[in-house]
Design an enzyme around this catalytic site. Structure first.
Site, PDB file in Angstrom:
ATOM      1  N   ASP A   6       0.941   3.935  -1.665  1.00 41.51           N
ATOM      2  CA  ASP A   6       0.343   4.876  -2.744  1.00 41.51           C
ATOM      3  C   ASP A   6       1.495   5.935  -3.022  1.00 41.51           C
ATOM      4  OD1 ASP A   6      -2.132   3.737  -1.074  1.00 41.51           O
ATOM      5  OD2 ASP A   6      -3.098   5.336  -1.616  1.00 41.51           O
ATOM      6  N   ARG A  29       5.763   7.736  -0.509  1.00 45.37           N
ATOM      7  CA  ARG A  29       5.277   6.760   0.627  1.00 45.37           C
ATOM      8  C   ARG A  29       6.112   5.784   0.852  1.00 45.37           C
ATOM      9  NH1 ARG A  29      -1.460   6.186   1.716  1.00 45.37           N
ATOM     10  NH2 ARG A  29      -1.208   4.373   2.349  1.00 45.37           N
ATOM     11  N   ASP A  68       0.831  -1.215  -0.062  1.00 47.42           N
ATOM     12  CA  ASP A  68      -0.174   0.010   0.022  1.00 47.42           C
ATOM     13  C   ASP A  68       0.746   1.286   0.020  1.00 47.42           C
ATOM     14  OD1 ASP A  68      -2.323   1.499   0.000  1.00 47.42           O
ATOM     15  OD2 ASP A  68      -2.209   1.863   2.191  1.00 47.42           O
ATOM     16  N   ALA A  96      -5.864   9.712   9.280  1.00 50.89           N
ATOM     17  CA  ALA A  96      -5.630   8.128   9.136  1.00 50.89           C
ATOM     18  C   ALA A  96      -5.083   7.597  10.435  1.00 50.89           C
ATOM     19  CB  ALA A  96      -4.782   8.075   8.103  1.00 50.89           C
TER      20      ALA A  96
HETATM   21 CA    CA Z   1      -3.992   3.270  -0.330  1.00 48.30          CA
END
Ligand code: CA
Length: 581
Positions: free
Chosen positions: A320, A341, A318, A551
């Site tokens: 991104d 990221r 993940d 988040a």
């Molecule tokens: Ca994501």
């Protein structure tokens, strides 16, 4: 005669009122980074440098910074406030959690109007009910909503000028990013990469909301142009069907464009980062899975992809690549910097997409040993990829410990670049995760991960670190560590300052050359938004939104437990010097 005068005056009054409020033009937006009286766009200029030429607040005077006013977003529900205010014609426009927007009198802090978007119960934002800001064009202020709509309001009255549904929230689409205006085109992305949506970028007429073009960011999908009557005309396929995706997986391939884009008038290109390929379990989708976890450069007028660079091919973590691509001059050429990221900082030719350099900006990266500058591809460490569930008991693949964690070495909080120091100021986080894969099939509106995870801190004393990074050498020039993960953005000024906020509630000013802390102010809740600055009547102001959320409290695993004492909020703070210099 007297009667006629009255009628004339009555007729003139609205015109005089209108003349005070200048319509925002494309020329104004292209020069927004130099406009010290307004903050006309997200990024303080569409290039996203977040650099101001103002110097009244500087390394010598910043210690005298005091509040001028504060404004509460109110409401029973607060949650994360990630918004950057925009400012024009004596008004501040600031978005808030739950798809709200406020217009505030810049001098007094008095509310002029508010708009609260009516949200359906079933919205599916992955990462809190945030919004990051609005765009200004003409007499309109335009923002995206959690149910995937775009709303344009009259700057003076708050009345709806137009409203367009971008996509189906029940399929997982939402919007949280500030829209971008480039060459007079309103350009937006979509959120929803955790639900198997198909990422795309769209161009619209900012005055009417009419769709001009669409460009999917998953290889294999057709783009469209729209004629004057709204009729769709094929705009070419993105890439080639099944070239980088197996079978039918591209039909629900993610690559959401959830952070929006930047635009550089010097190159004429708009730059969008794209999120993870869906699902997270990479063993289901052998191939590079273009254009997920990438940066793409588009022609703002046609939606054609001019170049693409993939940061994490066949992303398994993940990672991104939605992070902002910030253009700057180096050695007489125009480049873009991107703190991804995945833990690497990329320096890329802004015109051609050619990779110039890539280096780590966090200390521990487990998934790759580096980026091959010849091929532009990462040198993967195969043993650190989460395992394939079909090779074991069929329920769970082998678990690996991975750094960075999926919340990233950098997430949504935008960095800043100072042409004065030649440094990028990057809000970085150092954390890891245990991650494993699980079987998954796509179901509309369901989480589409096929992975489990627990985020863990890597260090005893800090997770966040604001880092000054030299794009020429790849060196970290200085760092300012923070206990909690950094989640707000950064601003730098010609006053030799860097401003940034912390989840612990502080807005801080540090010396841009040394990182030395010069000033801080407790805003009363966590800061997860980027600051801005402007001048009005010879006085320089600084503003930041305060309100803990985003988040981290939702997804942060063991880190979330460490920050659960932080209180929510929702307000904007404005500062100026106590004594006029
Ligand atoms: Ca994501």
């Amino acid at each position: 005669m007297r009667k006629r005068m009255t009628i004339l005056l009555a007729g003139l009054a609205p015109l005089a009122f209108l003349a005070q409020a200048a319509d925002i033009t494309n020329a104004m937006l292209e020069n927004a980074s130099k406009d010290t009286k307004n903050v006309l766009s997200f990024g303080m200029g569409s290039q996203g440098q977040r650099f101001s030429t103002l110097t009244q607040i500087n390394t010598k005077t910043v210690g005298q910074l005091v509040p001028a006013w504060s404004f509460s977003f109110g409401g029973e529900k607060q949650r994360g406030q990630e918004s950057q205010p925009v400012i024009a014609n004596g008004k501040m426009f600031v978005t808030a959690s739950y798809s709200r927007i406020f217009a505030i009198d810049l001098k007094t802090g008095n509310k002029l109007w508010k708009y609260e978007h009516r949200l359906p119960e079933a919205i599916m934002p992955c990462c809190d009910v945030v919004n990051r800001g609005a765009a200004l064009y003409g007499n309109l202020v335009i923002f995206g909503t959690l149910d995937a709509q775009l709303v344009a309001l009259d700057q003076n009255t708050g009345k709806i000028a137009w409203k367009e549904k971008v996509d189906d929230y029940a399929a997982g689409y939402s919007m949280t990013a500030a829209p971008l205006i480039a060459k007079g085109v309103l350009i937006t992305g979509v959120s929803g990469g955790e639900f198997g949506i198909v990422g795309r970028v769209e161009g619209r007429n900012p005055l009417t909301g009419d769709l001009l073009w669409t460009r999917p960011t998953v290889e294999g999908h057709m783009g469209y142009r729209y004629d004057k009557d709204g009729k769709a005309i094929e705009n070419g396929i993105t890439g080639t069907v099944n070239k980088s995706w197996p079978g039918e997986l591209w039909k629900t391939g993610g690559a959401s464009t959830w952070m929006g884009g930047t635009y550089d008038p010097a190159t004429g290109l708009a730059y969008f980062g794209t999120g993870n390929p869906a699902p997270w379990n990479s063993h289901l989708r052998p191939g590079d899975n273009l254009y997920s976890s990438s940066t793409i450069a588009l022609d703002p007028e046609t939606g054609q992809i001019k170049w693409a660079y993939q940061n994490t091919p066949n992303d398994s973590w993940d990672f991104d690549g939605a992070n902002e691509f910030v253009t700057f001059d180096m050695n007489g050429k125009r480049y873009g910097g991107k703190a991804d990221r995945n833990g690497f900082f990329y320096v890329i030719d802004a015109k051609t997409g050619h990779l110039q350099n890539a280096f780590p900006f966090v200390r521990k990266i487990t998934w790759a040993s580096g980026i091959d500058l010849k091929t532009g591809r990462p040198n993967f460490i195969a043993a650190n990829r989460p395992g394939d569930p079909t090779t074991g008991d069929g329920k769970k693949g082998s678990t690996v410990f991975s750094a960075p964690a999926f919340l990233g070495a950098k997430n949504q909080m935008p960095m800043a670049y100072s042409p004065q120091t030649g440094l990028f100021y990057v809000p970085a986080n150092e954390w890891g995760m245990e991650i494993w894969n699980e079987p998954i099939t796509y179901k509309k509106g369901g989480a589409y991960l096929g992975a489990g995870f627990t985020i863990k801190p890597l260090n005893e004393d800090y997770i966040g670190a604001l880092r000054a990074i030299d794009p020429k050498t790849g060196k970290i020039v200085w760092e300012d560590k923070n206990t909690a993960p950094l989640w707000g953005g950064v601003m730098t000024t010609a006053g030799g300052l860097v401003f940034y906020g912390t989840p612990e509630g502080y807005l801080k000013a540090v010396d841009a050359r040394s990182g030395k802390e010069l000033w801080k102010f407790q805003t009363g809740s966590g800061v997860v938004a980027p600051p801005v600055t402007w001048e009005d009547g010879g006085t320089q102001y600084v503003a930041v939104v305060s309100g803990w959320g985003g988040a981290v409290p939702l997804w942060g695993g063991e880190v979330a437990k460490k920050v659960n004492f932080l209180e929510q909020g929702g307000s904007v703070w404005v500062f100026k010097l106590a004594t006029k210099i």
